[in-house]
Enzyme design. Structure first.
Site, PDB file in Angstrom:
ATOM      1  N   SER A 158       0.842  -1.202   0.000  1.00 43.08           N
ATOM      2  CA  SER A 158       0.000   0.000   0.000  1.00 43.08           C
ATOM      3  C   SER A 158       0.876   1.250   0.000  1.00 43.08           C
ATOM      4  O   SER A 158       1.645   1.470  -0.928  1.00 43.08           O
ATOM      5  CB  SER A 158      -0.964  -0.039   1.188  1.00 43.08           C
ATOM      6  OG  SER A 158      -1.931   0.997   1.092  1.00 43.08           O
TER       7      SER A 158
ATOM      8  N   HIS B 167      -8.496   1.298  -0.787  1.00 41.52           N
ATOM      9  CA  HIS B 167      -8.404   0.308  -1.864  1.00 41.52           C
ATOM     10  C   HIS B 167      -9.785  -0.185  -2.283  1.00 41.52           C
ATOM     11  O   HIS B 167     -10.023  -1.390  -2.425  1.00 41.52           O
ATOM     12  CB  HIS B 167      -7.490  -0.849  -1.454  1.00 41.52           C
ATOM     13  CG  HIS B 167      -6.107  -0.409  -1.107  1.00 41.52           C
ATOM     14  ND1 HIS B 167      -5.223   0.068  -2.046  1.00 41.52           N
ATOM     15  CD2 HIS B 167      -5.467  -0.306   0.095  1.00 41.52           C
ATOM     16  CE1 HIS B 167      -4.089   0.420  -1.447  1.00 41.52           C
ATOM     17  NE2 HIS B 167      -4.219   0.216  -0.152  1.00 41.52           N
TER      18      HIS B 167
END
Length: 305
Positions: A93, A204
């Protein structure tokens, strides 16, 4: 096949008050990294890292650049002491931006305001489109995808896989009602646990679309360079080798899942058998053990202790 090494960079959730302090006190190169971050951002980020309070460090606007600076400091010290080079880099991430710095595709000076803006946009998106995330343990991706599909149909709201971290540990993300329904269905399908994470954003996922659009504009204005090391991307689980592919993949990052298991498996298939986690804690080493027990796993927390 020759041995290959990969550097892995942690993302949000690996932060803790006091991170990087030992390196700062012991290494001039680490001190330079923290001083540069304070100067570029115009805030005492090093103080937030070393002294907190935790509420300030856990504010995503601070968390993301704090993890970046702690990880880059560890990287620079490791390069100075050890000189071991990487054949691949990957970041989980937000850690993908540290991977860009490590590859030479993005300068540290440009990365700092970029990740701070990423945190600001994500926080604003969470305020405008509240959501959440949950870690589901003991249920594989296929059945969990079916669970999320059923929850979407029942609630009319989005929920889906956000982080495929390792076999048996997958994070889902979405609107509160769909997330609640999905966790209940996951338990009914045999999940060992479904744990809500202490966040109010649906990272996300499509709920980040507005933040992603604004971030793409910032990304387009940020200089990128040819990477010296292939970056295995969250969005594709394949290497990025030029600025155009980097912009495309990073533009997808806020709204698409982190394909971490696939990323690690791809690097192993390409010959990587030594993985070095560069940055605070050992979260990624733990995930790696669940993906493949045979590869070598080390952490800068150990190497630089």
């Amino acid at each position: 096949m020759a041995r290959k090494c990969a550097y892995l960079f942690p993302g949000q959730g690996s932060q803790y008050v006091g991170m990087g302090r030992n390196l700062y006190e012991e290494s001039p190169v680490a001190r330079d990294v923290f001083a540069q971050a304070d100067d570029v951002l115009g805030i005492p980020l090093s103080q937030v890292c070393f002294e907190g309070p935790s509420e300030d460090l856990d504010d995503t606007v601070n968390t993301q650049p704090a993890i970046l600076v702690a990880s880059v400091a560890a990287l620079r010290v490791m390069e100075e002491r050890d000189g071991e080079s990487a054949d691949y880099v990957a970041g989980h991430s937000m850690g993908e931006f540290t991977a860009l710095v490590a590859s030479g595709a993005l300068s540290f000076e440009e990365a700092l305001p970029l990740v701070r803006e990423r945190g600001r946009l994500m926080r604003r998106s969470g305020e405008q489109n509240p959501g959440g995330m949950a870690a589901v343990l003991g249920l594989e991706r296929g059945p969990l995808e079916q669970v999320c599909s059923a929850a979407r149909q029942e609630t009319g709201s989005y929920v889906g896989v956000a982080n495929d971290n390792c076999p048996g540990q997958i994070v889902i993300s979405g609107a509160a009602d769909a997330l609640e329904r999905a966790t209940a269905l996951a338990k009914a399908r045999g999940a060992k646990r479904a744990i809500r994470l202490p966040v109010s954003i649906a990272a996300h996922s499509p709920l980040m679309a507005e933040a992603a659009a604004s971030f793409k504009e910032r990304l387009c204005a940020t200089p990128l360079h040819e990477p010296q090391i292939p970056i295995v991307a969250n969005a594709t689980a394949r290497p990025l080798i030029d600025p155009a592919s980097i912009r495309d993949a990073m533009g997808l990052q806020l709204t698409s899942p982190v394909r971490w298991t696939e990323s690690i498996e791809w690097m192993i298939a390409e010959g990587a058998d030594r993985f070095v986690e560069v940055g605070p804690k050992k979260v990624l080493a733990g995930l790696l053990r669940r993906i493949n027990r045979s590869v070598e796993k080390v952490s800068t927390d150990d190497l630089l202790a």
